[in-house]
Design a protein around this motif. Structure first.
Motif: not given
Length: 128
Positions: A57, A61, A101, A104, A107-108
């Motif tokens: 992870k 990133q 990803r 995520s 969620k955004k």
């Protein structure tokens, strides 16, 4: 009879490994998977597997090998092995990381398709 060893050519077809895959697939939820993994693996093995996922992870990133090693406590050798597996392995790390990803992005309030189109998997490679 000597100790059984997996080879790169045959590990996926080994009957013992297939039984392990079947056992994991038979679990109905994360709790059952956790219980199964705890029964078949030592705490040290569970920690190592968990550490490797965290390493993957962080690498995805964009953290450097040294930053990942410092944050996780993993050796730079482990970090390098995980990076090589992400790049040249079976694709399971990449699939897992892409799913993270996408989750995520949801969620955004981005769509998973936007993440796939814009990033096109390159975020998984930028650290190499």
């Amino acid at each position: 009879m000597g100790k059984r060893r997996f080879t790169e050519q045959g590990w996926q077809k080994d009957p013992w490994f297939r039984a392990l895959c079947s056992a994991v697939a038979s679990c109905k939820n994360e709790e059952e998977i956790a219980d199964l993994l705890r029964d078949i693996g030592s705490l040290s093995e569970l920690q190592s597997w968990s550490e490797r996922l965290e390493v993957a992870k962080l690498l995805s990133q964009g953290f450097t090998y040294r930053e990942v090693a410092k944050h996780t406590g993993a050796s730079t050798t482990t970090v390098t092995r995980v990076a090589k597996s992400i790049e040249n392995g079976t694709g399971a790390y990449q699939k897992y990381l892409m799913n993270l990803r996408k989750a995520s992005a949801i969620k955004k309030f981005e769509t998973p398709e936007e993440v796939t189109e814009v990033k096109n998997g390159e975020a998984l490679r930028k650290y190499l």
